[in-house]
Scaffold this motif. Sequence first.
Motif, PDB file in Angstrom:
ATOM      1  N   GLU A 197       0.778  -1.256   0.023  1.00  0.00           N
ATOM      2  CA  GLU A 197      -0.138   0.134   0.087  1.00  0.00           C
ATOM      3  C   GLU A 197       0.819   1.246  -0.054  1.00  0.00           C
ATOM      4  O   GLU A 197       0.387   2.237  -0.296  1.00  0.00           O
ATOM      5  CB  GLU A 197      -0.935   0.027   1.267  1.00  0.00           C
ATOM      6  N   THR A 219      -3.485   1.178  -2.713  1.00  0.00           N
ATOM      7  CA  THR A 219      -3.852   0.319  -1.718  1.00  0.00           C
ATOM      8  C   THR A 219      -3.550  -1.456  -2.284  1.00  0.00           C
ATOM      9  O   THR A 219      -3.561  -1.432  -3.375  1.00  0.00           O
ATOM     10  CB  THR A 219      -5.249   0.384  -1.486  1.00  0.00           C
ATOM     11  N   SER A 275      -3.475   6.087  -0.208  1.00  0.00           N
ATOM     12  CA  SER A 275      -3.551   6.515   0.987  1.00  0.00           C
ATOM     13  C   SER A 275      -2.222   7.417   1.647  1.00  0.00           C
ATOM     14  O   SER A 275      -1.259   6.664   1.101  1.00  0.00           O
ATOM     15  CB  SER A 275      -3.931   5.822   2.431  1.00  0.00           C
ATOM     16  N   LYS A 324      -5.357   3.681   6.376  1.00  0.00           N
ATOM     17  CA  LYS A 324      -6.380   3.085   5.766  1.00  0.00           C
ATOM     18  C   LYS A 324      -6.071   1.945   4.686  1.00  0.00           C
ATOM     19  O   LYS A 324      -5.301   2.128   3.799  1.00  0.00           O
ATOM     20  CB  LYS A 324      -7.212   4.247   4.654  1.00  0.00           C
ATOM     21  N   HIS A 325      -6.207   0.864   5.157  1.00  0.00           N
ATOM     22  CA  HIS A 325      -5.541  -0.352   4.548  1.00  0.00           C
ATOM     23  C   HIS A 325      -6.391  -0.884   3.655  1.00  0.00           C
ATOM     24  O   HIS A 325      -6.045  -1.496   2.620  1.00  0.00           O
ATOM     25  CB  HIS A 325      -5.214  -1.479   5.713  1.00  0.00           C
ATOM     26  N   ASP A 326      -7.763  -0.907   3.924  1.00  0.00           N
ATOM     27  CA  ASP A 326      -8.689  -1.560   3.068  1.00  0.00           C
ATOM     28  C   ASP A 326      -9.982  -0.819   2.921  1.00  0.00           C
ATOM     29  O   ASP A 326     -10.105   0.046   3.747  1.00  0.00           O
ATOM     30  CB  ASP A 326      -9.277  -2.901   3.675  1.00  0.00           C
TER      31      ASP A 326
END
Length: 454
Positions: free
Chosen positions: A118, A146, A163, A195-197
């Motif tokens: 990411e 991401t 992100s 914000k990973h997902d």
Amino acid sequence: MTTAKPYLTGHYTPVVDEITATGLTVEGSLPPELTGRLLRNGHNPKPGVTPTHWFKGSGMVHGIRLREGRAEWYRNRWVHTPALDGAPYMTEHGPDLTASTAGTHIIEHAGRLLALCEANVPFELTGDLETVGAHDFDGKLRGAMTAHPKEDPVTGELHFFGSSPFPPYLMYYVADAKGEIIHSAEVPGATASLKHDFAVTRHHVVFAEGNVTFDPAEPSGIPYGWSDRQPARIGVMPRGGDGARHVRWFSIEPGNMLHVANAYEDGQGRIVLEGPTVDREGFRLSWNWWVGAPGRGTEPVARSYTRRWVIDMTAGSVGEQIIDDLAVEFPTLNEEYLGAENRYQYAISFPDEKGYGGYGVVKYDRTTGARRIHQVGDARMPGEAVFVPAAGATGEDDGYLLTVVSDLKQDASQLLVLDASGFDRIATVHLPHRVSAGLHGSWVPDSALEATES
């Protein structure tokens, strides 16, 4: 007490070389419709390298080729990025977005295999897992991407975001079914929260901001940490060209979610979002495991419990609750139901902080509330279970679950194929060496890689 980094021991011990093996041994019967590749990515530092954080280990992709009831080959390859040879992410000119571990996920879109991390741009691989190079969508991707893009099962479009801990904090992109970026926009109101997902419904894009946010003082090299001052929120944005102008942010209870199970609009027009989350203590236990610090849990996902949010856009309210007491991660589903109401979800269970639960593949029936666990055996740890629809499938769970199992007693690994409906084992493919526990992957049918078929 051992001082070894937990992500370099046990199930997570790195593989030390790249190999290719053919004619793999199969127990049981592989369904002939499973003709393609199961690809799985994960952090696997080179021998002699001890990263300061699990996430900083170089990416290694493992591939298992199935064809018409046979297991033709297994191969594993490091993703050959500049970081694999020691190139730094930060340079005197700013971040090098190609200096990637490329070790979080691997997907296929528009005939390309993309290894993802990411903080960077994707890296393209061949069907034989050799590295092609960085892929920036012909220059239209100017920031990070991401590791969890979403392919719309109706349109074939790939939705994703980038992100950053610095403005712009959140960029949203759409690539068409041919792999061309056709839309990009900055999402207003976002913060430096990790914000990973995210999620995509039929009509909305849903972002989750938890209490984990940018922390430049974090010494591990992954500059994030828990902050009670960082508000936890869900952002809901209409899909479409000017959707970013209409994003709305809703406050939620403190916590952090790494992976989304699914999201959809229910019959009342409310948005339902689900995924495993941790509280402050759960994050502390996980983070200490990831960096090898004292006071860690036995696994990197201790206290990770599935939560459901119901967002009423008309009332401006959010209801939320923990819906299961089993520690799980790596939620998956039949991706034909991505963005729509689904009945079945799958996950991997882990021992919680007290040792309850153990390793297993979990199936949830969201209609009846039933939970089933396929126990894989003592000292055996399954990886993310990838759903593959059966030929001519008529039901949502009519298909197969594919998971790579790490077996410490035999110092070996197998590909386990389960019937997603009855949850019985169908076949086991024996791999030539133990595969270290990793992160995410994809099933790629041959038809998706016709141009790169070997």
